[in-house]
Scaffold this active site. Structure first.
Site, PDB file in Angstrom:
ATOM      1  N   HIS A   1      -2.193   6.713   3.614  1.00 36.73           N
ATOM      2  CA  HIS A   1      -0.874   6.573   3.834  1.00 36.73           C
ATOM      3  C   HIS A   1      -0.306   7.787   3.179  1.00 36.73           C
ATOM      4  O   HIS A   1      -0.384   8.344   1.811  1.00 36.73           O
ATOM      5  CB  HIS A   1      -0.256   5.360   3.288  1.00 36.73           C
ATOM      6  CG  HIS A   1      -0.570   3.859   4.084  1.00 36.73           C
ATOM      7  ND1 HIS A   1      -0.950   4.057   5.242  1.00 36.73           N
ATOM      8  CD2 HIS A   1      -0.058   2.715   3.566  1.00 36.73           C
ATOM      9  CE1 HIS A   1      -1.214   2.685   5.502  1.00 36.73           C
ATOM     10  NE2 HIS A   1      -0.509   2.032   4.665  1.00 36.73           N
TER      11      HIS A   1
ATOM     12  N   CYS B   1       0.745  -1.086  -0.056  1.00 41.45           N
ATOM     13  CA  CYS B   1      -0.101  -0.150   0.109  1.00 41.45           C
ATOM     14  C   CYS B   1       0.907   1.400   0.134  1.00 41.45           C
ATOM     15  O   CYS B   1       0.303   2.167  -0.158  1.00 41.45           O
ATOM     16  CB  CYS B   1      -0.878  -0.037   1.246  1.00 41.45           C
ATOM     17  SG  CYS B   1      -0.195  -0.628   2.735  1.00 41.45           S
TER      18      CYS B   1
HETATM   19  P1  NAP Z   1      -6.794  -8.880   8.398  1.00 44.43           P
HETATM   20  O1  NAP Z   1      -7.598  -8.071   8.772  1.00 44.43           O
HETATM   21  O2  NAP Z   1      -5.934  -9.665   9.507  1.00 44.43           O
HETATM   22  O3  NAP Z   1      -7.437 -10.061   7.701  1.00 44.43           O
HETATM   23  C1  NAP Z   1      -6.810 -11.275   7.137  1.00 44.43           C
HETATM   24  C2  NAP Z   1      -7.851 -12.205   6.607  1.00 44.43           C
HETATM   25  O4  NAP Z   1      -7.041 -13.567   6.392  1.00 44.43           O
HETATM   26  C3  NAP Z   1      -9.116 -12.518   7.601  1.00 44.43           C
HETATM   27  O5  NAP Z   1     -10.222 -12.871   6.598  1.00 44.43           O
HETATM   28  C4  NAP Z   1      -8.788 -13.986   7.953  1.00 44.43           C
HETATM   29  O6  NAP Z   1     -10.018 -14.778   8.553  1.00 44.43           O
HETATM   30  C5  NAP Z   1      -8.045 -14.616   6.916  1.00 44.43           C
HETATM   31  N1  NAP Z   1      -7.173 -15.745   7.544  1.00 44.43           N
HETATM   32  C6  NAP Z   1      -6.342 -15.811   8.399  1.00 44.43           C
HETATM   33  N2  NAP Z   1      -5.891 -17.022   8.574  1.00 44.43           N
HETATM   34  C7  NAP Z   1      -6.464 -17.634   7.791  1.00 44.43           C
HETATM   35  C8  NAP Z   1      -6.243 -19.050   7.243  1.00 44.43           C
HETATM   36  N3  NAP Z   1      -5.503 -20.043   8.178  1.00 44.43           N
HETATM   37  N4  NAP Z   1      -7.090 -19.607   6.486  1.00 44.43           N
HETATM   38  C9  NAP Z   1      -8.144 -18.728   5.645  1.00 44.43           C
HETATM   39  N5  NAP Z   1      -8.052 -17.591   5.838  1.00 44.43           N
HETATM   40  C10 NAP Z   1      -7.276 -17.047   7.042  1.00 44.43           C
HETATM   41  O7  NAP Z   1      -5.669  -8.416   7.288  1.00 44.43           O
HETATM   42  P2  NAP Z   1      -5.981  -7.136   6.346  1.00 44.43           P
HETATM   43  O8  NAP Z   1      -5.355  -6.032   6.718  1.00 44.43           O
HETATM   44  O9  NAP Z   1      -7.403  -7.488   5.499  1.00 44.43           O
HETATM   45  O10 NAP Z   1      -4.818  -7.615   5.180  1.00 44.43           O
HETATM   46  C11 NAP Z   1      -5.339  -8.763   4.208  1.00 44.43           C
HETATM   47  C12 NAP Z   1      -4.044  -9.017   3.064  1.00 44.43           C
HETATM   48  O11 NAP Z   1      -3.708  -7.861   2.382  1.00 44.43           O
HETATM   49  C13 NAP Z   1      -2.716  -9.155   3.735  1.00 44.43           C
HETATM   50  O12 NAP Z   1      -1.700  -9.796   3.205  1.00 44.43           O
HETATM   51  C14 NAP Z   1      -2.199  -7.816   3.843  1.00 44.43           C
HETATM   52  O13 NAP Z   1      -0.564  -7.716   3.900  1.00 44.43           O
HETATM   53  C15 NAP Z   1      -2.568  -7.119   2.551  1.00 44.43           C
HETATM   54  N6  NAP Z   1      -2.741  -5.750   2.239  1.00 44.43           N
HETATM   55  C16 NAP Z   1      -3.256  -5.083   3.551  1.00 44.43           C
HETATM   56  C17 NAP Z   1      -3.336  -3.644   3.375  1.00 44.43           C
HETATM   57  C18 NAP Z   1      -4.027  -2.777   4.279  1.00 44.43           C
HETATM   58  O14 NAP Z   1      -4.019  -1.478   4.020  1.00 44.43           O
HETATM   59  N7  NAP Z   1      -4.836  -3.292   5.402  1.00 44.43           N
HETATM   60  C19 NAP Z   1      -3.299  -3.108   1.990  1.00 44.43           C
HETATM   61  C20 NAP Z   1      -2.209  -3.823   0.995  1.00 44.43           C
HETATM   62  C21 NAP Z   1      -2.417  -5.059   1.262  1.00 44.43           C
HETATM   63  P3  NAP Z   1     -10.483 -14.937   9.944  1.00 44.43           P
HETATM   64  O15 NAP Z   1     -11.317 -13.517  10.182  1.00 44.43           O
HETATM   65  O16 NAP Z   1     -11.302 -16.482   9.959  1.00 44.43           O
HETATM   66  O17 NAP Z   1      -9.415 -15.143  10.777  1.00 44.43           O
END
Ligand code: NAP
Length: 353
Positions: free
Chosen positions: A244, A150
């Site tokens: 950001h 991001c």
């Molecule tokens: P998050 O809020 O922690 O969400 C993580 C997701 O992954 C949840 O739906 C979780 O499901 C799922 N998950 C975790 N363990 C799992 C497993 N063993 N099997 C299947 N699903 C599983 O993270 P986020 O911020 O949304 O980020 C998601 C991704 O996008 C990451 O790779 C992050 O680096 C990337 N990203 C994030 C941003 C940002 O600004 N936040 C920007 C760019 C990229 P449960 O709810 O069931 O645990």
């Protein structure tokens, strides 16, 4: 006009929720399946997700059952978006691609693979061609496309016109990153309220490498020769919610006679996807603010539905040739919205049929 059924992997997380928000009235894409961890599987989405968006949870999504992230549970979808935690994204995304279900991902795991496009449609739309060299399936039906970290989205979008006009020798960037970038529940409140944390694990390595692939040149064999400038970064977590903010300094290969040359290069730059009229593409992808106090996360990160890059404070410097501020909405432009725009480009180019 296109029409596709889509699934969302990691649907319950911060990025997954943004997908649900942005897709609720999407003209081409309809959500049909949702996946998350075993903790969420078997529940309705309403029961499984701790909804943090400031709109009501869309009714038909609230009722959908969440499943584990196995391709067999996603029959009938044309492709999936992935907002999976990076600890599990690699194996799950590869399983979907191998099963012939294309994956459009936010996770870091496949970004730097030689055959995987790291895509920002306004920066490197030609890189979609890399899909042709992926071999997840014999018939090419399963593939993976990623969007960048991001910080690398606003960094690459702001550098594109500058790189094209002057060439780049080196970049120094300090990113001031909102708490939503850490997902939910993310950074403990006692660490961040009234504070700033001058370290974000793993972030700086991505900022040093991803922009070079994004601004790289596509070769006829489907590989990309990375751009050859150096990037040095410092990633800081600050107590904003979304958006950001980057402080960027650039040493240029060709020297502009005046800062107005750089301003003109940015303002005259035309997005390579401008004529495709994609539903999520901002009308003005890059807005250069004249006001010294702009852009700001709270005031400007949601402009053009969170898809516009804000730039400001463009100036010359005595050590680096130019400095500026860049701002992008991290969970929209830097994640779910960017992935949806990638899907729109891929649909328009015929990769999703
Ligand atoms: P998050 O809020 O922690 O969400 C993580 C997701 O992954 C949840 O739906 C979780 O499901 C799922 N998950 C975790 N363990 C799992 C497993 N063993 N099997 C299947 N699903 C599983 O993270 P986020 O911020 O949304 O980020 C998601 C991704 O996008 C990451 O790779 C992050 O680096 C990337 N990203 C994030 C941003 C940002 O600004 N936040 C920007 C760019 C990229 P449960 O709810 O069931 O645990």
């Amino acid at each position: 006009m296109h029409s596709f059924n889509v699934g969302i992997l990691g649907a319950t997380g911060a990025v997954g929720q943004k997908f649900i928000r942005l897709l609720r009235r999407h003209p081409w894409f309809t959500i049909k399946a949702l996946g998350a961890s075993k903790r969420s599987a078997g529940k309705t989405y309403k029961q499984a997700a701790h909804w943090i968006e400031d709109i009501e949870l869309p009714g038909q999504v609230a009722k959908l059952k969440v499943s584990t992230c196995e391709p067999a549970h996603f029959e009938g979808v044309d492709f999936v978006f992935s907002g999976l935690d990076s600890s599990v994204a690699k194996d799950i995304e590869q399983a979907f691609a191998t099963a012939g279900i294309p994956v459009i991902s936010n996770a870091k795991n496949h970004r730097m693979f030689d055959s995987v496009p790291l895509l920002v449609p306004e920066v490197n739309p030609d890189h979609v061609e890399m899909i042709k060299s992926q071999d997840f399936t014999a018939d090419g039906s399963g593939w993976i496309v990623t969007n960048p970290n991001c910080v690398c989205v606003p960094l690459s979008m702001s550098l594109r016109p500058i790189f094209d006009a002057f060439g780049i020798e080196s970049v120094v960037v300090t990113s001031m990153q909102a708490v939503s970038g850490a997902g939910y529940p993310g950074v403990p409140s006692l660490d961040i309220l009234g504070n700033a944390v001058p370290f974000i694990g793993g972030e700086e390595d991505k900022i040093h490498t991803e922009p070079l692939k994004l601004l790289g040149t596509l070769n006829s064999n489907g590989t990309v020769t990375h751009a050859d400038f150096g990037v040095q970064s410092t990633a800081v977590r600050i107590p904003t919610v979304e958006g950001h903010l980057l402080s960027v300094a650039v040493k240029l290969k060709e020297k502009p006679s005046d800062i107005s040359d750089v301003q003109k290069a940015i303002e005259d730059w035309k997005s390579p996807i401008a004529d495709l009229d994609l539903p999520s593409a901002p009308k003005q992808p890059v807005k250069l603010y004249e006001e010294e106090r702009h852009p700001q996360p709270r005031l400007h990160s949601a402009r053009e539905n969170g898809m516009q890059l804000g730039m400001g404070r463009l100036r010359t410097g005595s050590v680096f040739d130019i400095s500026y501020i860049a701002l992008a909405h991290n969970t929209v432009r830097g994640a779910a919205g960017g992935a949806i725009l990638n899907a729109e480009l891929l649909a328009e180019k015929g990769y999703l049929n």
